[in-house]
Design an enzyme around this catalytic site. Structure first.
Site, PDB file in Angstrom:
ATOM      1  N   TYR A   1      -2.161  -1.378   7.690  1.00  0.00           N
ATOM      2  CA  TYR A   1      -2.725  -2.527   6.967  1.00  0.00           C
ATOM      3  C   TYR A   1      -2.162  -2.571   5.543  1.00  0.00           C
ATOM      4  CZ  TYR A   1      -6.305  -5.645   4.980  1.00  0.00           C
ATOM      5  OH  TYR A   1      -6.958  -6.677   4.351  1.00  0.00           O
TER       6      TYR A   1
ATOM      7  N   SER B   1      -4.634  -8.300  -0.367  1.00  0.00           N
ATOM      8  CA  SER B   1      -5.754  -7.355  -0.449  1.00  0.00           C
ATOM      9  C   SER B   1      -5.438  -6.404  -1.589  1.00  0.00           C
ATOM     10  CB  SER B   1      -5.866  -6.555   0.854  1.00  0.00           C
ATOM     11  OG  SER B   1      -6.712  -5.438   0.696  1.00  0.00           O
TER      12      SER B   1
END
Ligand code: NAP
Length: 251
Positions: free
Chosen positions: A148, A135
């Site tokens: 995350y 990501s």
């Protein structure tokens, strides 16, 4: 020769799109996730010998079982796509031990367990592709996603180190770093924003789109197209990279 790809988190979203795109190019695919109905549905839709495997990538024994089943049914994986992942937001102070460990266990340790299980056969063949769906949160920070972001930073560190370890063996290891992609993960994020801020779903979606200079979300097909390039013979010079698909958000 027909290649075999194992795609974790292949029951929906980005993983599903990668499985569909790979199958269209003649790659045999196995899709894996915890929810049997979803992976079975995807394998059924794809046809052409696609198989569904049930696995929790956070559990090393489950990963071992998945690779055994894959070997029995399709043979070893030439291409591994570590796509299974979760994203939950919380302020750092309200991040519980469970939330923190869940992110590291699934997003980071899951990628490690699967890569460790896949590499020996790739090394034996002298050809392999490991594609980690990280990501842009693996390259930069953002409020409310410490767990995350930390897990995805870890995925990039793992990617770079393994890429160098296998650089002369015919194997490449890369990461794809999308910005916000149109999937259930983002729909759940929008629900959370509306609950926490009182904004409408449309306003929440607009705020996510505005994170990209292109003022839009990325589509799953755009991510699948880059995965296909990385999986190809022509992509063999790309190694150890984290390729952003984010309209220029992170430069
Ligand atoms: P999604 O629609 O929620 O799909 C996630 C997939 O991962 C599902 O098939 C899910 O199935 C599987 N999964 C989750 N935990 C798992 C576990 N412990 N073991 C095995 N499978 C597991 O999410 P997505 O948006 O497609 O995301 C896919 C990947 O892209 C993730 O790694 C995510 O971090 C990354 N990503 C997404 C975005 C975005 O904006 N959507 C942006 C950047 C990166 P089960 O729940 O049935 O196991």
């Amino acid at each position: 020769m027909v290649k075999t790809a194992l795609i974790t988190g292949g029951g929906r979203g980005i993983g599903r799109a990668i499985a569909v795109a790979f199958a269209r190019e003649g790659i045999r695919v196995a899709v894996a996730a915890r929810t049997a109905e979803q992976v079975e549905q995807v394998a059924h839709e794809i046809g052409n010998g696609a198989i569904a495997l049930v696995c929790d990538v956070a559990d090393p024994e489950s990963v071992t079982r998945m690779f055994t089943e894959l070997r029995e049914q399709l043979g070893d994986a030439d291409i591994l796509v570590n796509n299974a992942g979760i994203a939950e937001s919380a302020t750092l102070v309200s991040t519980t031990d469970e939330l923190w460990h869940r992110h590291l266990a699934i997003n980071l340790s899951g990628t490690f367990y699967c890569t460790r299980a896949a590499l020996p056969a790739m090394l034996k063949k002298g050809w392999g592709r490991v594609i980690n769906i990280a990501s842009i949160a693996g390259k930069t920070g953002a409020p409310y996603i410490a767990a995350y972001s930390a897990s995805k930073h870890g995925v990039l560190g793992l990617t770079r180190s393994v890429a160098l370890e296998v650089a002369t063996t015919g194997i490449t290891v890369n990461a794809i770093c999308p910005g916000y992609v149109e999937t259930d993960m983002v729909s759940r994020g929008i629900e959370q924003i509306t609950t926490k801020t009182g904004r409408t779903a449309e306003e929440a979606l607009d705020s996510l789109k505005k994170m990209s200079p292109q003022n839009r979300l990325v589509t799953v097909e755009e991510v699948a197209a880059v995965a296909l390039l990385l999986a190809s013979d022509e992509g063999r010079g790309i190694n150890g990279q984290g390729i952003n698909i984010d309209g220029g958000t992170v430069l």
